[in-house]
Design a protein around this motif. Sequence first.
Motif, mmCIF file in Angstrom:
data_model
loop_
_atom_site.group_PDB
_atom_site.id
_atom_site.type_symbol
_atom_site.label_atom_id
_atom_site.label_comp_id
_atom_site.label_asym_id
_atom_site.label_seq_id
_atom_site.Cartn_x
_atom_site.Cartn_y
_atom_site.Cartn_z
ATOM 1 N N GLN A 123 0.813 -1.210 0.000
ATOM 2 C CA GLN A 123 0.000 0.000 0.000
ATOM 3 C C GLN A 123 0.850 1.265 0.000
ATOM 4 O OE1 GLN A 123 -2.171 -0.886 3.562
ATOM 5 N NE2 GLN A 123 -3.621 -2.253 2.534
ATOM 6 N N LEU A 124 1.949 1.248 0.736
ATOM 7 C CA LEU A 124 2.837 2.417 0.770
ATOM 8 C C LEU A 124 3.383 2.723 -0.616
ATOM 9 C CD1 LEU A 124 4.649 4.555 2.132
ATOM 10 C CD2 LEU A 124 6.298 2.726 2.597
ATOM 11 N N ALA A 125 3.900 1.714 -1.298
ATOM 12 C CA ALA A 125 4.522 1.929 -2.601
ATOM 13 C C ALA A 125 3.527 2.425 -3.635
ATOM 14 C CB ALA A 125 5.180 0.638 -3.076
ATOM 15 N N VAL A 126 2.319 1.880 -3.625
ATOM 16 C CA VAL A 126 1.292 2.314 -4.574
ATOM 17 C C VAL A 126 0.882 3.757 -4.286
ATOM 18 C CG1 VAL A 126 -1.073 1.922 -5.348
ATOM 19 C CG2 VAL A 126 0.478 -0.016 -5.040
ATOM 20 N N ALA A 127 0.763 4.097 -3.002
ATOM 21 C CA ALA A 127 0.411 5.474 -2.634
ATOM 22 C C ALA A 127 1.492 6.452 -3.075
ATOM 23 C CB ALA A 127 0.191 5.572 -1.126
ATOM 24 N N ALA A 207 12.372 -8.340 11.020
ATOM 25 C CA ALA A 207 13.246 -9.505 10.934
ATOM 26 C C ALA A 207 12.527 -10.694 10.318
ATOM 27 C CB ALA A 207 13.752 -9.873 12.328
ATOM 28 N N GLY A 208 13.271 -11.371 9.430
ATOM 29 C CA GLY A 208 12.798 -12.645 8.916
ATOM 30 C C GLY A 208 11.872 -12.598 7.726
ATOM 31 N N GLY A 209 11.823 -11.495 6.991
ATOM 32 C CA GLY A 209 10.943 -11.473 5.830
ATOM 33 C C GLY A 209 11.035 -10.190 5.038
ATOM 34 N N ARG A 210 10.034 -9.961 4.195
ATOM 35 C CA ARG A 210 10.012 -8.822 3.291
ATOM 36 C C ARG A 210 9.326 -7.602 3.886
ATOM 37 N NH1 ARG A 210 7.011 -11.300 -1.812
ATOM 38 N NH2 ARG A 210 7.257 -9.170 -2.568
ATOM 39 N N THR A 211 8.683 -7.763 5.025
ATOM 40 C CA THR A 211 7.880 -6.679 5.590
ATOM 41 C C THR A 211 8.742 -5.487 5.992
ATOM 42 O OG1 THR A 211 6.283 -8.276 6.431
ATOM 43 C CG2 THR A 211 6.243 -6.080 7.408
ATOM 44 N N LEU A 212 8.235 -4.295 5.677
ATOM 45 C CA LEU A 212 8.854 -3.048 6.109
ATOM 46 C C LEU A 212 7.910 -2.351 7.086
ATOM 47 C CD1 LEU A 212 10.132 -1.658 2.675
ATOM 48 C CD2 LEU A 212 11.504 -2.755 4.456
ATOM 49 N N LEU A 213 8.470 -1.748 8.124
ATOM 50 C CA LEU A 213 7.690 -1.016 9.110
ATOM 51 C C LEU A 213 7.998 0.466 8.987
ATOM 52 C CD1 LEU A 213 8.255 -3.399 12.159
ATOM 53 C CD2 LEU A 213 6.345 -3.392 10.541
ATOM 54 N N VAL A 214 6.966 1.274 8.885
ATOM 55 C CA VAL A 214 7.135 2.727 8.780
ATOM 56 C C VAL A 214 7.407 3.289 10.168
ATOM 57 C CG1 VAL A 214 6.027 4.904 8.141
ATOM 58 C CG2 VAL A 214 5.622 2.846 6.775
ATOM 59 N N THR A 215 8.462 4.071 10.292
ATOM 60 C CA THR A 215 8.844 4.677 11.564
ATOM 61 C C THR A 215 8.125 6.023 11.731
ATOM 62 O OG1 THR A 215 10.692 5.909 10.602
ATOM 63 C CG2 THR A 215 11.135 3.628 11.324
ATOM 64 N N PRO A 216 8.135 6.588 12.944
ATOM 65 C CA PRO A 216 7.565 7.934 13.112
ATOM 66 C C PRO A 216 8.234 8.958 12.191
ATOM 67 C CG PRO A 216 7.851 6.888 15.250
ATOM 68 C CD PRO A 216 8.506 5.988 14.244
ATOM 69 N N GLU A 217 9.565 8.841 12.018
ATOM 70 C CA GLU A 217 10.267 9.735 11.087
ATOM 71 C C GLU A 217 9.752 9.530 9.665
ATOM 72 O OE1 GLU A 217 11.682 7.680 13.190
ATOM 73 O OE2 GLU A 217 12.722 8.944 14.643
ATOM 74 N N GLY A 218 9.466 8.268 9.326
ATOM 75 C CA GLY A 218 8.952 7.976 7.998
ATOM 76 C C GLY A 218 7.562 8.535 7.780
ATOM 77 N N ARG A 220 6.326 11.142 9.074
ATOM 78 C CA ARG A 220 6.492 12.574 8.852
ATOM 79 C C ARG A 220 7.127 12.853 7.488
ATOM 80 N NH1 ARG A 220 8.769 13.407 13.148
ATOM 81 N NH2 ARG A 220 10.954 13.282 12.514
ATOM 82 N N GLY A 221 8.143 12.048 7.120
ATOM 83 C CA GLY A 221 8.833 12.257 5.858
ATOM 84 C C GLY A 221 7.945 12.016 4.657
ATOM 85 N N ALA A 225 7.261 15.063 2.148
ATOM 86 C CA ALA A 225 7.883 14.969 0.825
ATOM 87 C C ALA A 225 6.895 14.567 -0.262
ATOM 88 C CB ALA A 225 9.037 13.955 0.866
ATOM 89 N N PHE A 226 5.942 13.673 0.069
ATOM 90 C CA PHE A 226 5.051 13.140 -0.947
ATOM 91 C C PHE A 226 3.588 13.538 -0.749
ATOM 92 C CE2 PHE A 226 8.690 10.319 -0.785
ATOM 93 C CZ PHE A 226 8.930 9.989 -2.106
ATOM 94 N N GLY A 227 3.259 14.087 0.418
ATOM 95 C CA GLY A 227 1.866 14.380 0.708
ATOM 96 C C GLY A 227 1.045 13.146 0.981
ATOM 97 N N VAL A 228 1.715 12.068 1.414
ATOM 98 C CA VAL A 228 1.044 10.789 1.658
ATOM 99 C C VAL A 228 0.973 10.560 3.174
ATOM 100 C CG1 VAL A 228 1.259 8.289 1.437
ATOM 101 C CG2 VAL A 228 1.738 9.759 -0.521
ATOM 102 N N GLU A 229 -0.231 10.280 3.655
ATOM 103 C CA GLU A 229 -0.422 9.994 5.071
ATOM 104 C C GLU A 229 -0.253 8.495 5.306
ATOM 105 O OE1 GLU A 229 -0.790 11.997 7.548
ATOM 106 O OE2 GLU A 229 -1.075 13.902 6.477
ATOM 107 N N VAL A 230 0.773 8.140 6.041
ATOM 108 C CA VAL A 230 1.058 6.737 6.345
ATOM 109 C C VAL A 230 1.228 6.607 7.842
ATOM 110 C CG1 VAL A 230 2.553 4.766 5.875
ATOM 111 C CG2 VAL A 230 2.286 6.550 4.146
ATOM 112 N N PRO A 231 0.458 5.763 8.496
ATOM 113 C CA PRO A 231 0.624 5.610 9.950
ATOM 114 C C PRO A 231 1.921 4.891 10.284
ATOM 115 C CG PRO A 231 -0.962 4.019 9.137
ATOM 116 C CD PRO A 231 -0.638 4.934 7.985
#
Length: 234
Positions: A123-127, A207-218, A220-221, A225-231
């Motif tokens: 969902q992040l990448a598509v957004a 750890a252990g897979g393809r999953t990425l976790l969005v950080t608080p810095e992310g 905000r970033g 930068a993109f105008g995308v709201e990601v929790p």
Amino acid sequence: MPSINALAETAALVGDPARAAMLAGLMDGRARTAGELAALAGITPQTASGHLARLTEAGLLAMERQGRHRYHRLASAGIARMLEGIMAVAEGAAPAARQARSFGPRDAAMRAARTCYDHLAGQLAVALADAMVARGVLELGPDGGAVTAAGEAFFESLGIPMAHPGRGRIFCRPCLDWSERRPHVAGVLGAALCTRCLELGWVRRRAGGRTLLVTPEGARGFREAFGVEVPAAP
């Protein structure tokens, strides 16, 4: 054009459940040892070694030595693209009871953000792809993509150089997202964007897979930068 026999041989290699599990385990773009891949596939290291030899001989995997260890990785982004496509087709061919559910991984975190070999997916990448197109920094069509003049300045401001490495790989292309069924950005640009998000600490690997976790810095970033709201991940 590949022969029918070569096509059938490749399909047979991927079709074995243990080999499919090991190939899927390498879809995050990282290299792993035979022991690690054996654990992912639920087989013995000896059995895994035989499978890995066949996959390497067929050109699906590449092997690197570091000291006493041997590491296996997908041979190219094209192999990852093939596997992602098979996953999408496999989901679409599922019985009606399964089709009633959403496509892609069941894990909500993996659906939200993950890697597709070396670029962002989910969902992040598509957004992000939608936002870049809407802002006029990227043109993305069915068969390819291009960075606009405004986009060059945008990516440079993020710390992503626009100099093409010139190694024959497509600079920017759409990649149909496994779970979202809409395109995200792949190619050299997609890989560079993923690397930069990791460098900035906007996402981190689970750890252990393809999953990425969005950080608080992310969170905000991506908003700034993109105008995308990601929790941010809890």
